[in-house]
Design a protein around this motif. Structure first.
Motif, PDB file in Angstrom:
ATOM      1  N   PRO A  40     -27.672 -44.471  29.146  1.00 43.18           N
ATOM      2  CA  PRO A  40     -27.762 -43.274  28.315  1.00 43.18           C
ATOM      3  C   PRO A  40     -26.561 -43.218  27.361  1.00 43.18           C
ATOM      4  O   PRO A  40     -25.435 -43.517  27.740  1.00 43.18           O
ATOM      5  N   GLY A  41     -26.849 -42.879  26.109  1.00 41.06           N
ATOM      6  CA  GLY A  41     -25.820 -42.845  25.080  1.00 41.06           C
ATOM      7  C   GLY A  41     -25.745 -44.122  24.265  1.00 41.06           C
ATOM      8  O   GLY A  41     -25.096 -44.181  23.228  1.00 41.06           O
ATOM      9  N   HIS A  46     -31.876 -41.969  20.385  1.00 35.04           N
ATOM     10  CA  HIS A  46     -32.381 -41.534  21.685  1.00 35.04           C
ATOM     11  C   HIS A  46     -31.234 -41.561  22.694  1.00 35.04           C
ATOM     12  O   HIS A  46     -31.197 -42.404  23.592  1.00 35.04           O
ATOM     13  N   ASP A  48     -30.535 -39.957  25.290  1.00 35.05           N
ATOM     14  CA  ASP A  48     -30.859 -39.784  26.708  1.00 35.05           C
ATOM     15  C   ASP A  48     -31.634 -40.961  27.280  1.00 35.05           C
ATOM     16  O   ASP A  48     -31.878 -41.018  28.490  1.00 35.05           O
ATOM     17  N   CYS A  51     -31.404 -45.557  32.033  1.00 36.86           N
ATOM     18  CA  CYS A  51     -31.067 -45.019  33.358  1.00 36.86           C
ATOM     19  C   CYS A  51     -29.656 -45.391  33.801  1.00 36.86           C
ATOM     20  O   CYS A  51     -29.199 -44.907  34.825  1.00 36.86           O
ATOM     21  N   ALA A  76     -36.125 -42.231  35.660  1.00 33.43           N
ATOM     22  CA  ALA A  76     -36.071 -42.746  34.286  1.00 33.43           C
ATOM     23  C   ALA A  76     -37.389 -43.391  33.874  1.00 33.43           C
ATOM     24  O   ALA A  76     -37.875 -43.171  32.761  1.00 33.43           O
ATOM     25  N   ARG A  79     -39.959 -40.677  33.313  1.00 29.86           N
ATOM     26  CA  ARG A  79     -39.692 -39.927  32.081  1.00 29.86           C
ATOM     27  C   ARG A  79     -40.063 -40.722  30.842  1.00 29.86           C
ATOM     28  O   ARG A  79     -40.716 -40.220  29.941  1.00 29.86           O
ATOM     29  N   TRP A  80     -39.623 -41.968  30.749  1.00 31.44           N
ATOM     30  CA  TRP A  80     -39.764 -42.722  29.513  1.00 31.44           C
ATOM     31  C   TRP A  80     -41.050 -43.538  29.431  1.00 31.44           C
ATOM     32  O   TRP A  80     -41.512 -43.840  28.337  1.00 31.44           O
TER      33      TRP A  80
END
Length: 121
Positions: A40-41, A46, A48, A51, A76, A79-80
């Motif tokens: 993330p980052g 994107h 977020d 994982c 993760a 979600r994705w």
């Protein structure tokens, strides 16, 4: 339906065009690996996404780490990639100094069962 996904790792064909993924399963496996290996980052548009699996493997190797990896990976991927797959299970095994993460999933497109296995030392 034809395959429209990029191959992973990204490649160029002999004709100089972008090489597509060899099949739908390879395309989905590539997407899973991208989610797992992206912190993330790391992606500007994107922040977020991912994982942070690489960050977790530097923690002490114990049952708490295994549970954290199972939860983080499952959440993760759901979600994705939840529209493309159903996570059937995440299994974390510790062998000496290595951590083995196995993700079992069902492709929503053809309902085939697949697995991705990653080993960290």
């Amino acid at each position: 339906m034809g395959n429209t996904g990029f191959g992973f790792p990204f490649g160029v064909s002999q004709e100089g065009t972008i090489a597509p993924a060899p099949d739908e399963n390879a395309d989905l496996r590539g997407k899973i690996i991208q989610v797992l290996f992206t912190a993330p980052g790391e992606r500007v548009n994107h922040p977020d996404f991912g994982c942070g699996l690489f960050n977790l493997v530097f923690d002490p190797n114990n049952a708490i780490l295994g549970a954290a990896i199972e939860f983080t990976v499952g959440a993760a991927l759901t979600r994705w990639l939840g529209g493309l797959l159903l996570v059937d299970g995440v299994n974390v095994t510790v062998v000496d100094e290595a951590i083995i993460v196995e993700v079992a999933y069902v492709s929503r497109q053809d309902l085939s069962r697949q697995a991705v296995r990653i080993r960290f030392r």
